[in-house]
Scaffold this active site. Structure first.
Site, short mmCIF file in Angstrom:
data_model
loop_
_atom_site.label_atom_id
_atom_site.label_comp_id
_atom_site.label_asym_id
_atom_site.label_seq_id
_atom_site.Cartn_x
_atom_site.Cartn_y
_atom_site.Cartn_z
N HIS A 67 37.21 28.77 41.53
CA HIS A 67 35.40 28.47 41.40
C HIS A 67 34.94 28.90 40.16
O HIS A 67 34.22 27.79 39.48
CB HIS A 67 34.95 29.39 42.53
N ASP A 96 24.85 4.44 18.42
CA ASP A 96 25.69 5.15 19.13
C ASP A 96 26.25 6.57 18.69
O ASP A 96 25.53 7.00 17.68
CB ASP A 96 27.14 4.39 19.33
N TRP A 132 37.99 34.09 36.78
CA TRP A 132 38.09 33.00 35.51
C TRP A 132 38.26 33.52 34.28
O TRP A 132 38.49 33.23 33.33
CB TRP A 132 36.71 32.32 35.71
N SER A 160 38.81 18.83 23.99
CA SER A 160 37.77 18.03 24.69
C SER A 160 36.44 18.52 24.15
O SER A 160 35.72 17.75 23.12
CB SER A 160 37.55 17.83 25.98
N SER A 161 36.01 19.86 23.96
CA SER A 161 34.81 20.40 23.63
C SER A 161 34.75 20.25 22.27
O SER A 161 33.58 20.16 21.56
CB SER A 161 34.73 21.80 24.24
N HIS A 244 31.21 35.20 25.43
CA HIS A 244 29.77 35.72 25.19
C HIS A 244 28.98 34.37 24.59
O HIS A 244 27.97 33.89 25.25
CB HIS A 244 29.29 36.64 24.81
N GLU A 246 30.14 31.54 24.84
CA GLU A 246 30.36 30.33 25.92
C GLU A 246 29.19 30.53 26.84
O GLU A 246 28.46 29.34 27.25
CB GLU A 246 31.47 30.96 26.67
N TYR A 248 26.15 31.32 26.18
CA TYR A 248 25.00 30.45 25.55
C TYR A 248 25.07 29.13 25.53
O TYR A 248 24.10 28.25 25.40
CB TYR A 248 24.64 31.39 24.22
N SER A 259 12.54 21.88 27.48
CA SER A 259 11.45 21.66 26.58
C SER A 259 10.97 20.03 26.38
O SER A 259 10.15 19.68 25.98
CB SER A 259 12.09 21.98 25.21
N HIS A 293 29.39 44.05 25.55
CA HIS A 293 28.52 44.61 26.67
C HIS A 293 29.18 43.97 28.03
O HIS A 293 28.92 44.49 29.29
CB HIS A 293 27.11 43.92 26.70
N HIS A 294 30.38 43.31 27.94
CA HIS A 294 31.20 42.80 29.35
C HIS A 294 32.01 44.02 29.45
O HIS A 294 32.75 43.88 30.51
CB HIS A 294 31.59 41.54 28.95
N THR A 319 14.66 35.09 23.33
CA THR A 319 14.65 34.44 24.85
C THR A 319 13.29 34.46 25.49
O THR A 319 12.83 33.55 26.03
CB THR A 319 15.85 35.09 25.86
N LYS A 322 10.98 32.18 23.95
CA LYS A 322 10.86 30.69 24.31
C LYS A 322 10.02 30.75 25.81
O LYS A 322 9.32 29.65 25.99
CB LYS A 322 12.55 30.40 24.58
N ARG A 441 32.79 43.49 42.98
CA ARG A 441 32.95 41.96 42.96
C ARG A 441 34.47 41.80 43.59
O ARG A 441 35.32 42.72 43.28
CB ARG A 441 33.14 41.40 41.72
#
Lengths: 516, 382, 179
Positions: A67, A96, A132, A160-161, A244, A246, A248, A259, A293-294, A319, A322, A441
């Protein structure tokens, strides 16, 4: 020079057109979203009540792992890339993307990677079952044989990314219409420019960590094995150094979409454009120095723990800026609440709630009670579901008339919104309480003290799933309808994409536009 | 409508939380349903952490009420359908500075108490006693340093409850055979490591959560003020039974602790002495069945059918129907090929090992007719 | 064509340079970094003792722990569970290890020191953990550890806990752990 799209199935296989590729990315991501959603429903069905009713713990761990992987790498990221492909060239007045053939390759390796990843469910030993975040040594010494296919799939997705990001940066830097300076670009283009740099910086790190895993598993190295002088915690540092930024990567494009939409439906320009650019850049920069922080409970020296706590608290500031700017955009506007605006307003509120729980998690000593509980699950689902997913949905409703030339049914759109809104809040808000009450979890079964919240969450999950089926119906019905849309679609929207007809011609801006 | 309701929710939440806590029953057997908030816990640290949690929660609620309040006001008053005309302002450096500085100031205010509490949590020096905690797949081992007392702690919830065949007891999934017994009012240092994969030892009431990492030693500490039973769970995904390896801490007055630890040392010595005794086949088989249902059944399943290929069947197994020497070696030293089969030599007493091997060789239709005495196990361990 | 060629050459040199940097220059840099910071409870290489004198004004309790990893069946324990030392004093203690199985095996002991801030002040001049430990079937050994607690260790450190985890590396053949 082509005179329009090729005919037949090979059109899609060989296309180098950013609109075709954008559509493929979007359809692919939606299919992955539904697949990842099915895995979530298996999880929620099992967690509906205490006891093991539906799946064994081994399969449950595969469901939670798959998942997460599919939603992060197969749904959210490709959806944003799809929106980038469709909209960036039109927004900057380019014909293009800068590298159209690489664009095709960037897309087509994805179905291959995900077919392989999903295929692991049918392999001996089952699919990846280590979360994951795949911490070692659970994902190395103790992993099922399918871990090698998982690593291969991650390499492909990463490639790909990276290719996609190179393309986006090259396009934005080189192909802007004359007169479109950087500070005149739509914010969606800015947020994707910054996101692309983040991707190029951290995807190689992910490739590095899975390669180290591969070597530990197959070639006798000990990167993450204390016996050979290595360290399982090294894995966590390298992974989260990718992980991390990732997250963002998964939200900055959302900021850009919202926006674009709010000013249109408030009939007022975006408040604080330059501030928004600087805030996004600060967030991107700070995202590199908060990763641990993880890992607050891993046993870090005090100095490190404090540094990461302070940096993480700090990232709340840009943040917040914004969010205030979006509200100032709405303030004293003249608002209507069509479907894209509903999703965008819900984004601002609910993403902020996710931000609040994130700030709570930043307080390291308090995190000792939150870490690896459902409080964290609530936090990241709030920033991802009403955050990333709602922004994508908002973008689809906003730009679908431009893509296919037909207006969607507003009542159906609003119905989708309310079902999704109620469903997701019913699913994820109770998780805050379950986590605070002490529920860890990644467990398939739990004590009765968590039962009530879990039952509510499971009901909400199925409601949210139903809303997505309605979304699918809405999109298909719109494409097939006769309800023609104008070029402008909305009332005086800003942006070059609204100066071309709806549906947008196969080739737009073959000549650069004159900017007013 | 729901949006508006939510902005009222936070202050309401705070009020309800305080009520919920004061209503918390101290009776062991009641399950507290609809639990809303973190526990205040029974140590000074846990209370500090609870305070930090409530502080940041209240800050967030206040900010939420203000910010969402402005937003809802705008959504009502500045609608086109109300005749609102759009203004044209789109920047203000003053405003940007204000709403950067104020959040920054709030964060500084929060950072001070958070730093103080973290420093206290990190200071494990000058402890009164040390306990080594090792995480295994899927149980905990506790060793009292310098006391010669060490034991494993396994989940005791019957599988019939998990399978929904019988009603669930109030401590479902939170009960063990051997709780960690500690004295109150003493600084206890925990030395935490793992045997195989990463686990995490967490007891909410003590506010201790520390990852257990194989090959490395972590440390944490606690000083419990209130005697009682405190339950926690493993907090890091560690494989199939991650949700089935709970922690139970029993905090007791010093005198009771002293009595307990003396008794434990004595019974450990007695168990060692029993290694020289001879038992009848029936005694071994009955005891062996008990041991099987605690230590083996999670992987090898009721009926000895296993979950092949990772957890082989014992029924008809080549090991259990082969030479006793090989069977003993597998159980005492674990499998060199399959890391899932641990070395039970250090986890079970000689009596238990002899009993469970006897049981495995004769149950599930294996019917080998032989048996193993504790003295055989002792010899095999040398 | 010329301009493209020049760019290609520059890029190739850059890429080769990156690989050279990553493969040959970064590892020594990392070693230096870990040595200076003592990160990870790693107590560094073999220490060459310098005579800096013994601080007789205080003592530090050093505790020894021994754990087996996974299915490692060896008997492994410290022969002394704790000792009080003066900072600056060189001490020797022994660990007992026995291979009770019928096979020849090879073990590797991995150290971990608590608290982290004491790790860089704990110097091992001789340690059985520097090399892997082969033991034949049934063989036992007394394994030596010589260490010095640095005089400059913080006054707030009163207890140092040194824990060894013994890993079974028979299958991985002999892998030397000279840091």
């Amino acid at each position: 020079m082509a005179h329009g799209p090729a005919k037949g199935l090979t059109r899609w296989l060989y296309t180098t057109n950013h609109k075709d590729i954008g559509s493929m990315y979007l359809w692919f991501s939606f299919a992955m979203f539904l697949l990842g959603g099915v895995f979530a429903l298996v999880i929620r069905a099992e967690l509906f009540e205490p006891g093991l009713q539906i799946v064994e713990p081994e399969l449950f761990n595969q469901m939670t792992t798959m998942h997460g992987l599919i939603m992060v790498f197969g749904a959210v990221m490709p959806a944003f890339v799809g929106l980038a492909n469709w909209m960036i060239p039109m927004m900057i007045g380019a014909p293009d993307m800068a590298l159209p053939r690489m664009n095709n390759w960037s897309f087509w390796i994805l179905p291959f990677a995900f077919a392989m990843l999903t295929g692991t469910l049918f392999m001996d030993g089952g699919a990846p079952n280590f979360g994951w975040t795949f911490y070692a040594p659970l994902s190395t010494t103790y992993a099922p044989p399918s871990v090698t296919f998982f690593i291969f799939a991650v390499h492909i997705m990463g490639a790909s990314s990276i290719m996609g990001s190179i393309n986006i940066i090259a396009t934005i830097i080189n192909l802007r219409a004359p007169g479109m300076t950087y500070m005149k670009m739509p914010l969606f283009v800015w947020t994707w420019l910054i996101t692309a740099y983040l991707l190029i910086a951290v995807m190689p790190v992910l490739a590095g960590v899975v390669t180290m895993m591969l070597f530990d598993i197959h070639f006798g190295t000990s990167f993450f094995d204390a016996a050979g002088g290595g360290d399982p915690v090294l894995f966590q540092h390298v992974f989260w150094f990718f992980g991390h930024p990732e997250v963002y990567i998964m939200i900055l494009p959302a900021f850009g979409i919202v926006s674009a939409i709010i000013p249109t439906f408030a009939r007022k320009p975006l408040f604080g454009y330059s501030s928004m650019v600087y805030a996004t850049s600060s967030i991107a920069f700070l995202s590199f120095v908060v990763w641990a922080h993880h890992m607050f409970t891993v046993g870090m020296p005090l100095a490190g723990e404090l540094a990461f706590m302070y940096m993480t608290m700090l990232i709340a500031v840009p943040t917040g800026v914004k969010v205030f700017n979006w509200i100032a955009t709405m303030f004293r506007g003249s608002m209507t609440f069509e479907t894209p605006m509903l999703f965008s307003v819900a984004f601002v509120i609910l993403f902020s709630i996710g931000g609040f729980s994130g700030l709570m998690l930043a307080i390291a000593p308090a995190d000792f009670q939150y870490h690896d509980t459902y409080f964290v699950v609530a936090h990241f689902h709030y920033v991802l579901v009403p955050g990333a997913i709602f922004s994508i949905t908002a973008g689809v409703y906003y730009w679908l008339p431009k893509w296919c030339g037909n207006m969607y049914n507003e009542t159906m759109g609003k119905t989708h919104f309310w079902l999704a809104f109620i469903g997701l809040n019913l699913t994820f808000f109770p998780m805050h309480f379950a986590g605070l009450a002490g529920m860890p979890r990644r467990i398939p079964d739990y004590n009765m003290m968590f039962a009530d919240w879990n039952m509510l969450s499971s009901i909400g999950a199925f409601l949210f799933a139903g809303a997505q089926i309605l979304f699918l119906y809405n999109v298909i019905a719109t494409i097939r309808s006769n309800n023609k849309a104008t070029a402008e679609v909305w009332e005086n929207p800003e942006g070059l994409e609204w100066t071309v007809p709806s549906p947008a011609p196969y080739h737009t801006f073959s000549k650069p536009p004159k900017l007013s | 409508m729901l949006n508006r309701a939510r902005s009222l929710f936070c202050p309401l939440l705070v009020a309800v939380c305080s009520t919920a806590i004061s209503m918390q029953s101290s009776a062991e057997e009641e399950v507290e349903r609809w639990g809303l908030n973190m526990t205040e816990g029974v140590t000074a640290t846990s209370r500090n952490i609870y305070g930090l949690h409530m502080d940041i929660l209240i800050w967030c609620c206040v900010i939420g009420v203000v910010v969402f309040g402005v937003m809802f006001y705008s959504m009502i008053m500045h609608r086109k359908s109300r005749g609102a005309k759009a203004d044209n302002f789109h920047e203000s450096t003053t405003l940007e500075i204000i709403w950067t500085v104020i959040p920054f100031a709030i964060l500084i205010i929060m950072a001070f108490p958070a730093t103080t509490t973290l420093k206290e949590i990190y200071d494990t020096d000058e402890a009164d006693m040390d306990i080594v905690i090792t995480g295994y797949q899927w149980k905990w081992k506790y060793e009292y340093l310098g006391q010669d007392v060490s034991f494993f702690s396994l989940l005791t919830t019957p599988s019939s409850e998990i399978k929904n065949e019988t009603a669930k007891n109030p401590n479902y999934l939170l009960e063990v055979d051997e709780p960690l017994v500690i004295p109150i009012n003493k600084k206890i240092r925990f030395l935490i490591t793992a045997n195989d994969v990463i686990h995490s030892w967490w007891v909410p009431a003590l506010a201790v959560k520390k990852d257990a990492i194989p090959g490395f030693m972590n440390s944490s500490w606690t000083r419990v003020d209130v005697p009682g039973i405190y339950r926690g769970q493993c907090a890091e995904l560690c494989g199939k039974d991650h949700g089935f390896m709970p922690i139970v801490v029993k905090a007791v007055p010093q005198a009771e602790y002293d009595e307990w630890i003396t008794k434990r040392r004595e019974s450990a010595a007695k168990l060692k002495a029993m290694a020289n005794q001879t038992f009848t086949f029936d005694e071994l088989y009955t005891k062996g069945e008990q041991v099987y249902n605690t230590a083996c059944v999670a992987c090898h399943q009721p009926g000895g059918v296993g979950i092949p290929p990772t957890f082989p069947a014992i029924k008809g197994s080549l090991v259990a129907t082969g030479p006793i020497e090989g069977h003993l070696n597998m159980v005492i030293n674990g499998s060199s090929k399959n890391p899932a089969m641990a070395a039970f030599g250090e986890q079970l007493s000689e009596v238990d090992l002899a009993a469970v091997v006897t049981y495995q060789r004769n149950a599930f239709g294996n019917n080998m007719g032989d048996s193993v005495q504790p003295i055989d196990v002792l010899k095999a361990k040398q | 064509m010329d301009a493209n060629y020049k760019v290609t050459v520059k890029l190739t040199i850059l890429v080769v340079g990156m690989f050279v940097f990553a493969i040959f220059i970064l590892p020594p840099l990392y070693d230096v970094f870990c040595d200076i910071t003592g990160l990870n409870g790693k107590t560094g290489k073999q220490y060459k003792a310098v005579s800096a004198g013994i601080d007789k004004s205080r003592t530090v309790k050093v505790q020894f722990l021994a754990t087996n990893n996974e299915t490692m069946p060896w008997h492994f324990k410290p022969m002394m569970s704790e000792i009080r030392v003066h900072p600056g004093e060189e001490i020797e203690v022994k660990f007992y290890a026995k291979n009770p199985t019928k096979n020849d095996m090879v073990g590797q002991a991995v150290p971990s020191v608590i608290p982290f801030k004491a790790a860089e002040y704990f110097h091992k001049t001789e340690c059985f953990c520097f090399n892997n430990q082969p033991l034949k079937a049934g063989e036992s050994a007394e394994l030596p550890l010589r260490f010095i607690v640095d005089r400059d260790v913080a006054k707030t450190v009163n207890t140092i806990t040194l824990s060894y985890t013994m890993f079974d590396i028979t299958a991985a053949k002999a892998v030397s752990i000279n840091n």
